[in-house]
Design a protein around this motif. Structure first.
Motif, mmCIF file in Angstrom:
data_model
loop_
_atom_site.group_PDB
_atom_site.id
_atom_site.type_symbol
_atom_site.label_atom_id
_atom_site.label_comp_id
_atom_site.label_asym_id
_atom_site.label_seq_id
_atom_site.Cartn_x
_atom_site.Cartn_y
_atom_site.Cartn_z
ATOM 1 N N PRO A 329 51.818 -9.694 -14.831
ATOM 2 C CA PRO A 329 51.431 -11.057 -15.213
ATOM 3 C C PRO A 329 50.150 -11.547 -14.546
ATOM 4 N N GLU A 330 49.773 -10.922 -13.413
ATOM 5 C CA GLU A 330 48.561 -11.286 -12.680
ATOM 6 C C GLU A 330 48.580 -12.758 -12.273
ATOM 7 N N ARG A 331 49.703 -13.159 -11.692
ATOM 8 C CA ARG A 331 49.793 -14.539 -11.219
ATOM 9 C C ARG A 331 48.938 -14.733 -9.973
ATOM 10 N N PHE A 332 48.510 -15.953 -9.769
ATOM 11 C CA PHE A 332 47.701 -16.291 -8.601
ATOM 12 C C PHE A 332 48.095 -17.684 -8.134
ATOM 13 N N ASN A 333 47.612 -18.046 -6.969
ATOM 14 C CA ASN A 333 47.962 -19.341 -6.396
ATOM 15 C C ASN A 333 47.176 -20.470 -7.058
ATOM 16 N N ILE A 334 47.839 -21.590 -7.222
ATOM 17 C CA ILE A 334 47.191 -22.832 -7.649
ATOM 18 C C ILE A 334 47.525 -23.882 -6.599
ATOM 19 N N GLU A 335 46.508 -24.541 -6.107
ATOM 20 C CA GLU A 335 46.728 -25.479 -5.014
ATOM 21 C C GLU A 335 47.222 -26.835 -5.488
ATOM 22 N N LYS A 336 46.710 -27.300 -6.621
ATOM 23 C CA LYS A 336 47.044 -28.660 -7.042
ATOM 24 C C LYS A 336 46.943 -28.815 -8.553
ATOM 25 N N SER A 354 44.223 -30.981 -14.829
ATOM 26 C CA SER A 354 43.171 -30.493 -13.934
ATOM 27 C C SER A 354 43.817 -29.634 -12.853
ATOM 28 N N LEU A 355 43.351 -28.387 -12.741
ATOM 29 C CA LEU A 355 43.947 -27.425 -11.824
ATOM 30 C C LEU A 355 42.944 -27.100 -10.720
ATOM 31 N N THR A 356 43.373 -27.293 -9.494
ATOM 32 C CA THR A 356 42.537 -26.928 -8.350
ATOM 33 C C THR A 356 42.980 -25.564 -7.835
ATOM 34 N N PRO A 402 31.820 -19.661 -15.337
ATOM 35 C CA PRO A 402 30.355 -19.676 -15.187
ATOM 36 C C PRO A 402 29.930 -18.927 -13.923
ATOM 37 N N ASP A 403 28.655 -18.583 -13.876
ATOM 38 C CA ASP A 403 28.153 -17.820 -12.728
ATOM 39 C C ASP A 403 28.237 -18.610 -11.434
ATOM 40 N N HIS A 404 27.976 -19.909 -11.509
ATOM 41 C CA HIS A 404 27.989 -20.739 -10.308
ATOM 42 C C HIS A 404 28.825 -21.988 -10.557
ATOM 43 N N THR A 405 29.661 -22.342 -9.609
ATOM 44 C CA THR A 405 30.493 -23.546 -9.725
ATOM 45 C C THR A 405 30.408 -24.337 -8.429
ATOM 46 N N HIS A 406 30.505 -25.657 -8.581
ATOM 47 C CA HIS A 406 30.466 -26.519 -7.411
ATOM 48 C C HIS A 406 31.857 -26.774 -6.838
ATOM 49 N N SER A 407 32.860 -26.836 -7.711
ATOM 50 C CA SER A 407 34.232 -27.080 -7.243
ATOM 51 C C SER A 407 35.193 -26.212 -8.044
ATOM 52 N N PRO A 408 36.212 -25.657 -7.396
ATOM 53 C CA PRO A 408 37.159 -24.754 -8.085
ATOM 54 C C PRO A 408 38.218 -25.526 -8.869
ATOM 55 N N VAL A 409 37.771 -26.350 -9.799
ATOM 56 C CA VAL A 409 38.678 -27.168 -10.594
ATOM 57 C C VAL A 409 38.459 -26.862 -12.074
ATOM 58 N N ILE A 410 39.545 -26.584 -12.777
ATOM 59 C CA ILE A 410 39.492 -26.332 -14.218
ATOM 60 C C ILE A 410 40.285 -27.429 -14.924
ATOM 61 N N GLN A 411 39.676 -28.045 -15.907
ATOM 62 C CA GLN A 411 40.349 -29.090 -16.680
ATOM 63 C C GLN A 411 40.613 -28.585 -18.091
ATOM 64 N N LEU A 412 41.878 -28.629 -18.499
ATOM 65 C CA LEU A 412 42.265 -28.244 -19.856
ATOM 66 C C LEU A 412 42.775 -29.479 -20.584
ATOM 67 N N LEU A 469 55.099 -20.505 -11.149
ATOM 68 C CA LEU A 469 53.929 -20.366 -10.291
ATOM 69 C C LEU A 469 54.209 -19.309 -9.232
ATOM 70 N N ASP A 470 53.151 -18.846 -8.595
ATOM 71 C CA ASP A 470 53.311 -17.878 -7.517
ATOM 72 C C ASP A 470 53.496 -18.571 -6.177
ATOM 73 N N ASN A 471 53.397 -19.892 -6.183
ATOM 74 C CA ASN A 471 53.507 -20.650 -4.946
ATOM 75 C C ASN A 471 53.964 -22.070 -5.269
ATOM 76 N N ARG A 472 54.287 -22.830 -4.244
ATOM 77 C CA ARG A 472 54.572 -24.249 -4.448
ATOM 78 C C ARG A 472 53.248 -25.005 -4.462
ATOM 79 N N ALA A 473 52.918 -25.596 -5.592
ATOM 80 C CA ALA A 473 51.672 -26.335 -5.736
ATOM 81 C C ALA A 473 51.947 -27.829 -5.635
ATOM 82 N N LEU A 474 50.936 -28.575 -5.258
ATOM 83 C CA LEU A 474 51.042 -30.032 -5.203
ATOM 84 C C LEU A 474 50.814 -30.590 -6.606
ATOM 85 N N PHE A 475 51.765 -31.377 -7.095
ATOM 86 C CA PHE A 475 51.667 -31.973 -8.427
ATOM 87 C C PHE A 475 51.449 -33.475 -8.309
ATOM 88 N N ASN A 476 50.555 -33.987 -9.141
ATOM 89 C CA ASN A 476 50.345 -35.422 -9.296
ATOM 90 C C ASN A 476 50.339 -35.690 -10.796
#
Length: 751
Positions: A329-336, A354-356, A402-412, A469-476
Motif C-alpha cells: 500500500p506504500e502508506r506514509f505518515n501524515i501529521e495533520k 488540507s493534509l500536512t 512540483p520541483d520546489h515547495t514552500h510548505s508540505p501541505v496538499i489541499q484536495l 493511516l500509518d500513524n495517529r494524525a492530528l485532525f481538525n
C-alpha cells in the motif's frame, strides 16, 4: 354516489357483523401490547427494534394474509354464489360493485394500521422519545401498511374473480407465502435478485436495514418511494383488470373504455417500474465494478508480506502462499488534517481537505499517492496556492509534486454524493451514507484522503478493516450540519451552529442522526447511542459509575477510561460478513446494538468495566496455557463488585462468561486450565464470605499496578486482540499468598 354509499355500507356490514372478522382488531391490539412491551425477559429493550422484529416483520405478515383472505371472501360472497347472475341485473355497475368492496375492506384493514401506530406512539411517549422522531417513524410505517393492504386486497380479489371454486383459498395461501417469506428467503437472499424486491407484499423484510432505528428509514428512503409508486400502480392495474373481466362476462356499454383503461394502466405499471429497476441496475453495476477492481489478498507465512490476485482465481479454493503480486500500500505518515465538510443540495457533499505531510515526503518523491473513495469527484489539487496535475484510477489518486515547495501541505477539493451500497450472500450493506441530518462516515470507506494506494474492498465486496493511516494524525474537522456530530475524537458545537472535532486518531469515524450522548458523572467518558436506548443508557451509566468508583478506591494506579462507548446499530452498516461488530477505535469502543443482550445485563457491565480499566475486551482468549486463567483474572474486578454488593445473579453470570463447571460431569473431565480458572472465582467468593474483601482488593490492586502490562489503545480497528500479559495461576497464587500472609502478620501484631 348514493348507489356507491349504499353498496359501501352493505359491504361494511358484512365485515363488521361477521363473528370471524369483528373480534380480530381487538385480538390484534392485545398482541401489539404484548409484542411492543420492552420490559419482558429476553427482550433487548429498544422499542423500535423490538417493534420491527415482532410486529412489522412477523406479525404483519399474518395481517397481510388476513387482508388477502378478506379480498377473496368479499368477491366469493357474490361471484361464487349461484344468485350472482341474478344480482347482476341490479342497476349497479361493476365499478361501483368492486370499488365499494375494496373501499370497505381497506377501511377495515386501516383499523389495524391505526391500532399499530397508536400503540407505538403511546409506548414511545412513555419512553420520552422525541415526538418529531416518533411521528417520522409512525408516518413511514402507516403509509407502508396501507400500500401493502392496497396490493394485497387487489391480489385477493383478482384471484377470487379468476377462480370461482373453493380452490381459490389454497391458491391465495400459496400467493401469500410466495409473496412474503418464500420470496425473501429463496429469491432475494439466496438468488440475490434484488430488483424483484418490489414484488414482495410487505417490503418489511425479516432481514432488513429497516431494523436499524437510527438510520434505516433514511437509508431506504429513495428505494421505498420507488417501490410504493410501483406497487400502487400494480394494485390499480389489478382493480381495472377485475372490472374488465367482470364486464366481459356481461355485455357493457363501456367495454371500450375499460379496455383502454386496462392498456393504459398496464403501460403505467411498466413505466413506474423503470425507475426502480434503474436504481438496482446502477447499484449492481457499481458494486460489480468494485468487486472486479478489488483483489483477493492473502498473508504470507512470514506474517509480514501480503499478496494480491485479481479474479478469477487460479484455484477455486484460494491461493497458495507467495502466489500473486506483492501487495504494498506504500502508506506514509501524515501529521495533520484540516477538513471542512459542507452539505449541498440533494445530499451532495463538498469537502476541502488540507493534509500536512513530513518534509521528507516532498523532498524524496516525485509523486505522492492517496486513496479516496471513487464516489467523490476531485475538483482540483493545490500545493503552494497552485493547481498541480494528478491522475485518478478508481479509488487511487496519484499527485505529481512540483520541483520546489514552500510548505508540505496538499489541499484536495472534492465533491459528490456519499451513498455506498454493497451486498454479500443476499445481505445488503450500507458502508457509508450522508443524507438529510444523518451521517455514517466510517474511516475505512476513505471519505478523507488516506496515504498510499489501499484497496477498500476484497473481491467479494467486503470492506477491508485494515484501511487506515500509518500513524495517529492530528485532525481538525468542521462539519456544517445542524444535527449533533459524534466522532472518534473530541467534538463540540461552534457559535454558528456547525460542529468542530479535534484530536489525534488513526481512524476518524463520524456519526450523526437520532443519537444522544450520556456522560459519566465522575469520569471523562460517555455512551453515545440512539434515543430509544437513552433511558436505559442513563441507568446503565449509573451502574457502571458505581463499579468504576468502587474499583478506583482500592487501586493505586489511576484509571484511564475510554472517550466514547458507541452503542450503535452498525450490523448492516460498517462492512459485510463480519459476525463480531465490535472493537476498539483508538480511545473509543464500538459495540453494535444487538438482539441478544440488554443494557443492564452482566455481560455489558463486565465488558465496559474491563475496557475502561484494562483496555481489553476479550471475554475468553482461548484454552492455551495461561489464556483462560488470564480471562478469569481480568473478570475478577467485575466479579468482586457483584459478590461484595450481594448481586449473586450477576456474579454468577460474570463467572459463566468465562467458565462453567457442570456438577454432573466429573472434575477430571475438565482441563487443568479450566479447573484453575474456576478456582480463582471460588477463592474470591470464599474470601469475601469470610470477611477478607480488603485482602482480595489488594490482590487485584497489585495485579493491576504491577503485573498487568497496559496494552494501550490500538491504533487500528481491533476485532480480536492477543493478551498483552499472560497471567498464570501460579502468579495469582503467589500474590494471593503474600497478601494473606501480610494480613495475618498485621493481625498478630495488633493482638
Amino acid at each position: 354516489m348514493r348507489k356507491w354509499l349504499v353498496q359501501f355500507k352493505l359491504e361494511l356490514s358484512f365485515l363488521f357483523k361477521s363473528w370471524i372478522f369483528t373480534p380480530l382488531p381487538f385480538l390484534y391490539l392485545i398482541w401489539l401490547l404484548f409484542s411492543m412491551n420492552t420490559n419482558q425477559d429476553g427482550i433487548h429493550g429498544n422499542l423500535y427494534r423490538t417493534t420491527y422484529e415482532t410486529t412489522h416483520s412477523l406479525i404483519f405478515i399474518l395481517v397481510t394474509g388476513l387482508c388477502i383472505l378478506i379480498g377473496v371472501y368479499l368477491i366469493r360472497r357474490d361471484v361464487g354464489n349461484e344468485s350472482f347472475e341474478w344480482h347482476q341485473s341490479f342497476p349497479v355497475s361493476n365499478f361501483i360493485f368492486i370499488s365499494a368492496k375494496f373501499g370497505s375492506a381497506l377501511l377495515y384493514m386501516t383499523i389495524f394500521t391505526i391500532l399499530m401506530t397508536t400503540t407505538y406512539f403511546i409506548f414511545a411517549t412513555n419512553e420520552s422519545i422525541a415526538i418529531p422522531e416518533t411521528l417520522t417513524i409512525v408516518r413511514f410505517f402507516f403509509v407502508q401498511y396501507e400500500v401493502t393492504f392496497f396490493i394485497s386486497l387487489s391480489l385477493g380479489m383478482l384471484l377470487s374473480v379468476l377462480i370461482k371454486n373453493r380452490f381459490v383459498y389454497l391458491i391465495a395461501f400459496c400467493a401469500w407465502m410466495f409473496g412474503t417469506l418464500f420470496m425473501e428467503i429463496f429469491i432475494i437472499n439466496q438468488g440475490q435478485l434484488f430488483y424483484l424486491k418490489a414484488f414482495h407484499l410487505t417490503y418489511l423484510f425479516v432481514d432488513s436495514v429497516l431494523i436499524n432505528g437510527t438510520w434505516g428509514i433514511q437509508l431506504m428512503k429513495e428505494e421505498i418511494a420507488l417501490q410504493r409508486l410501483f406497487v400502487t400502480t400494480v394494485a390499480g392495474f389489478l382493480l381495472v383488470l377485475i372490472i374488465f373481466i367482470l364486464n366481459i362476462r356481461r355485455p357493457h356499454q363501456y367495454d371500450k373504455l375499460w379496455r383502454g383503461l386496462l392498456i393504459l394502466s398496464a403501460g403505467i405499471v411498466i413505466v413506474s417500474y423503470l425507475p426502480y429497476a434503474s436504481l438496482w441496475s446502477e447499484r449492481m453495476r457499481e458494486f460489480s465494478e468494485i468487486k472486479e477492481q478489488s483483489p483477493f489478498i492473502t498473508s504470507g507465512q512470514d506474517g509480514e508480506h501480503r499478496y494480491m490476485t485479481f479474479p478469477p482465481l487460479p484455484h477455486p479454493d484460494g491461493l497458495l502462499d507467495g502466489e500473486g503480486e506483492l501487495y504494498q500500500p506504500e502508506r506514509f505518515n501524515i501529521e495533520k488534517y484540516d477538513i471542512s465538510i459542507d452539505q449541498q443540495k440533494e445530499n451532495s457533499l463538498s469537502i476541502e481537505a488540507s493534509l500536512t505531510l513530513p518534509e521528507d515526503e516532498f523532498s524524496t518523491n516525485e509523486v505522492i499517492k492517496f486513496t479516496l473513495n471513487q464516489t467523490f469527484t476531485v475538483k482540483d489539487v493545490i500545493i503552494d496556492h497552485q493547481t498541480v496535475p494528478f491522475t485518478r484510477e478508481n479509488d487511487f489518486i496519484t499527485i505529481s509534486l512540483p520541483d520546489h515547495t514552500h510548505s508540505p501541505v496538499i489541499q484536495l477539493n472534492y465533491e459528490g454524493t456519499y451513498e455506498l451500497w454493497a451486498s454479500n450472500y443476499g445481505q445488503e450493506y450500507y458502508p457509508g451514507y450522508v443524507g438529510g441530518d444523518q451521517m455514517i462516515m466510517p474511516s475505512q470507506s476513505a471519505w478523507y484522503p488516506l496515504p498510499g494506494h489501499q484497496y477498500l474492498y476484497d473481491m467479494n465486496g467486503q470492506s477491508q478493516t485494515n484501511v487506515e493511516l500509518d500513524n495517529r494524525a492530528l485532525f481538525n474537522v468542521t462539519v456544517n450540519m445542524s444535527s449533533p456530530i459524534y466522532g472518534t475524537i473530541e467534538e463540540h458545537q461552534l457559535a454558528n451552529g456547525s460542529y468542530q472535532l479535534k484530536g489525534k486518531t488513526s481512524k476518524l469515524d463520524l456519526y450523526s442522526g437520532d443519537l444522544v450522548e450520556v456522560p459519566s458523572d465522575y469520569f471523562p467518558f460517555s455512551i453515545v447511542t440512539n434515543s430509544y436506548n437513552q433511558t436505559r443508557a442513563q441507568t446503565f451509566m449509573s451502574e457502571l459509575d458505581k463499579r468504576l468508583l468502587y474499583t478506583d478506591r482500592y487501586l493505586t494506579k489511576e484509571i484511564e477510561p475510554m472517550s466514547h462507548l458507541f452503542l450503535l446499530p452498525v450490523e448492516n452498516i460498517r462492512w459485510a460478513n463480519y459476525m463480531r461488530q465490535q472493537g476498539f477505535i483508538d480511545h473509543n469502543y464500538l459495540l453494535s446494538e444487538s438482539s441478544f443482550y440488554q443494557l443492564d445485563e452482566a455481560y455489558l457491565l463486565k465488558l465496559f468495566l474491563q475496557i475502561n480499566l484494562l483496555h481489553d475486551s476479550t471475554e475468553i482468549y482461548g484454552y492455551e496455557e495461561g489464556e483462560l486463567v488470564t480471562s478469569a483474572i481480568l473478570s475478577a474486578y467485575a466479579y468482586l463488585y457483584e459478590i461484595e454488593n450481594g448481586n449473586e445473579e450477576k456474579a454468577s453470570a460474570t463467572r459463566r462468561l468465562v467458565i462453567t463447571l457442570n456438577d454432573d460431569i466429573p472434575i477430571e473431565n475438565y482441563s487443568e486450565e479450566e479447573i484453575k480458572a474456576n478456582r480463582i472465582f471460588t477463592m474470591i467468593k470464599t474470601a469475601v464470605e469470610s470477611g477478607k474483601e480488603k485482602q482480595v482488593k489488594e490482590v487485584l490492586n497489585r495485579i493491576y499496578s504491577e503485573e498487568w502490562i497496559d496494552p494501550g489503545f490500538p491504533s487500528d480497528f481491533s476485532l480480536f486482540r492477543e493478551p498483552s500479559t499472560l497471567l498464570s495461576f501460579e502468579d495469582w497464587q503467589r500474590i494471593w499468598d503474600e497478601v494473606m500472609q501480610e494480613s495475618q502478620k498485621r493481625k498478630e501484631k495488633v493482638s
